[in-house]
Design a protein around this motif. Structure first.
Motif, PDB file in Angstrom:
ATOM      1  N   GLY A 112       0.718  -1.155  -0.108  1.00 25.19           N
ATOM      2  CA  GLY A 112      -0.136  -0.007  -0.086  1.00 25.19           C
ATOM      3  C   GLY A 112       0.878   1.393  -0.046  1.00 25.19           C
ATOM      4  O   GLY A 112       0.443   2.315   0.474  1.00 25.19           O
ATOM      5  N   GLY A 113       1.923   1.183  -0.559  1.00 26.13           N
ATOM      6  CA  GLY A 113       3.096   2.278  -0.395  1.00 26.13           C
ATOM      7  C   GLY A 113       2.901   3.384  -1.484  1.00 26.13           C
ATOM      8  O   GLY A 113       3.419   4.391  -1.431  1.00 26.13           O
ATOM      9  N   ALA A 114       1.664   3.463  -2.248  1.00 24.22           N
ATOM     10  CA  ALA A 114       1.182   4.628  -3.025  1.00 24.22           C
ATOM     11  C   ALA A 114       0.032   5.288  -2.366  1.00 24.22           C
ATOM     12  O   ALA A 114      -0.338   6.468  -2.750  1.00 24.22           O
ATOM     13  CB  ALA A 114       0.837   4.354  -4.461  1.00 24.22           C
ATOM     14  N   GLY A 115      -0.550   4.687  -1.043  1.00 23.96           N
ATOM     15  CA  GLY A 115      -1.485   5.259  -0.447  1.00 23.96           C
ATOM     16  C   GLY A 115      -0.788   6.599   0.421  1.00 23.96           C
ATOM     17  O   GLY A 115       0.188   6.603   0.410  1.00 23.96           O
ATOM     18  N   PHE A 116      -2.015   6.928   1.161  1.00 24.12           N
ATOM     19  CA  PHE A 116      -1.604   8.022   1.917  1.00 24.12           C
ATOM     20  C   PHE A 116      -0.579   8.022   2.953  1.00 24.12           C
ATOM     21  O   PHE A 116       0.515   8.672   2.728  1.00 24.12           O
ATOM     22  CB  PHE A 116      -2.895   8.912   2.370  1.00 24.12           C
ATOM     23  CG  PHE A 116      -2.741   9.600   3.788  1.00 24.12           C
ATOM     24  CD1 PHE A 116      -1.806  10.799   3.289  1.00 24.12           C
ATOM     25  CD2 PHE A 116      -3.483   9.433   4.985  1.00 24.12           C
ATOM     26  CE1 PHE A 116      -1.650  11.465   4.739  1.00 24.12           C
ATOM     27  CE2 PHE A 116      -3.142  10.241   6.006  1.00 24.12           C
ATOM     28  CZ  PHE A 116      -2.401  11.390   5.841  1.00 24.12           C
ATOM     29  N   ILE A 117      -0.675   7.108   3.749  1.00 27.78           N
ATOM     30  CA  ILE A 117       0.394   7.027   4.976  1.00 27.78           C
ATOM     31  C   ILE A 117       1.597   6.276   4.536  1.00 27.78           C
ATOM     32  O   ILE A 117       2.821   6.554   4.779  1.00 27.78           O
ATOM     33  CB  ILE A 117      -0.307   6.162   6.154  1.00 27.78           C
ATOM     34  CG1 ILE A 117      -1.338   7.058   6.895  1.00 27.78           C
ATOM     35  CG2 ILE A 117       0.866   6.098   7.209  1.00 27.78           C
ATOM     36  CD1 ILE A 117      -2.096   6.436   7.948  1.00 27.78           C
ATOM     37  N   GLY A 118       1.111   5.225   3.438  1.00 28.48           N
ATOM     38  CA  GLY A 118       2.335   4.340   3.019  1.00 28.48           C
ATOM     39  C   GLY A 118       3.224   5.211   2.126  1.00 28.48           C
ATOM     40  O   GLY A 118       4.580   5.061   2.158  1.00 28.48           O
TER      41      GLY A 118
END
Length: 356
Positions: free
Chosen positions: A13-19
């Motif tokens: 999920g590294g393209a998400g907000f926290i990621g």
């Protein structure tokens, strides 16, 4: 966690907000980072592009689903540590399709844990859990003071909800994330995997793609900047302890650095009592930032919604040696400025006194 170890850090999920904020910090510290993301959430491809442009040579990516067991195992094969952020993140979506919610949040987490277990070399994993594992907190009595609910119980009012609170999963989302939370802790206990859990309150900040279902602080600001109405579900007196993403990233980094000491533990992570704010109070502040009244509408309460959640952050602060949380008014003002500029909207005018 030395950058001289050139194996990548895996951020699901590294393209998400926290990621993406975690990935950015890792790359700033000199680590190679492998982003594993299906890019299913609208707009997150811009976060990946931002990371790749900002950290050329340190960011690689695998565009794949967390449910793809073989692809995930390949991504985890060489990782020196894992930040597991990939998830189905909306309660509303889990009620529409509980099976998909289960497969992403629970089965996907088990896929990852077993890939790491089978490696046999004690790979650290930090899991992003949620305050929803504590249920709707319906047994806590509240009173209404001004525009917010306040707990009647003095200890809860002073410090918030602690990790000793019994787990009480509500909604399919609460069940899938809560069960995954427990699997992570048990893999530490049963298999010696260095693993820890951060049960997050409402995180907000730069690079948040807010929607009505998730990322509500950014969603409120986007709607307000565009002059569009905002719908509150419930009466708007519900309280959350909002935390700037920079503080959340610090907590994840410190958890990795101390993983041998904290393995098998879960910590509540939020803004704490000093950053507790009701939805009505937050919207009133946003109106001051923008210099105009915000159009607010109301609808029915949502399933499993907590009238109050404030994290007792004492354990996390002491064990992880965390910095003081960014004051919520300052953080929200900074996010308003970024959202206005990044979306081509009129940036919010942020009076210095309002953001203090």
């Amino acid at each position: 966690m030395s950058p001289t170890d050139t194996r990548p850090v895996l951020v699901t999920g590294g393209a998400g907000f926290i990621g993406c904020n975690i990935a950015n910090k890792l790359a700033e510290d000199g680590h190679e980072v492998l982003i594993y993301d299906a890019l299913s959430r609208r707009g997150v491809e811009t976060n990946l592009a931002w990371l790749q442009e900002r950290h050329s040579g340190l960011i690689t990516s695998v565009i794949a689903d967390i449910r793809d067991e073989d692809e995930l195992a390949r991504a985890a094969r060489e990782a020196k540590a894992v930040f597991h952020m990939a998830a189905q993140v909306a309660v509303t979506t889990s009620l529409v399709d509980p099976r998909e919610d289960f497969e992403i949040n629970l089965k996907g987490t088990l896929n990852l844990l077993d890939a790491l277990r089978l490696r046999g070399d004690r790979v650290p994993v930090i899991f992003a859990s949620t305050n929803k594992v504590y249920g709707d907190l319906a047994d806590i009595d509240f009173r209404l003071e001004g525009d917010r609910y306040v707990p009647q119980h003095a200890e809860v009012a002073a410090h918030g909800i602690g990790e000793t609170r019994p787990l009480d999963f509500h909604t399919p989302y609460g069940c899938s994330k809560g069960a995954a939370d427990q699997y992570v802790l048990d893999y530490a206990r049963s298999f010696g995997l260095p693993a820890a859990v951060l049960r997050m309150s409402c995180i907000y900040g730069l690079r948040q793609m807010g929607t009505e279902d998730q990322g509500w602080v950014a969603h409120f600001l986007i709607r307000a900047l565009q002059g569009e109405p905002i719908t509150l579900y419930g009466d708007g007196h519900q309280v959350r302890d909002i935390l700037d993403v920079s503080n959340a990233v610090e907590a994840y980094m410190r958890a990795w650095a101390r993983i041998e000491r904290i393995s098998g533990r879960a910590f509540n992570l939020g803004g704490g009592p000093a950053n507790a704010v009701s939805l009505r109070e937050l919207l009133a502040f946003m109106g001051k930032l923008l210099g105009r009244e915000i159009d607010v509408r109301f609808s029915d309460w949502r399933a499993g919604d907590q009238r109050y959640f404030v994290a007792d952050t004492r354990a996390a602060r002491a064990t992880l040696d965390l910095s003081p949380a960014v004051p919520w008014k300052r953080g929200v003002a900074t996010l308003a400025q970024w959202l206005g500029e990044s979306r081509g909207l009129k940036p919010a005018k942020v009076p210095e006194r309002a953001a203090s």
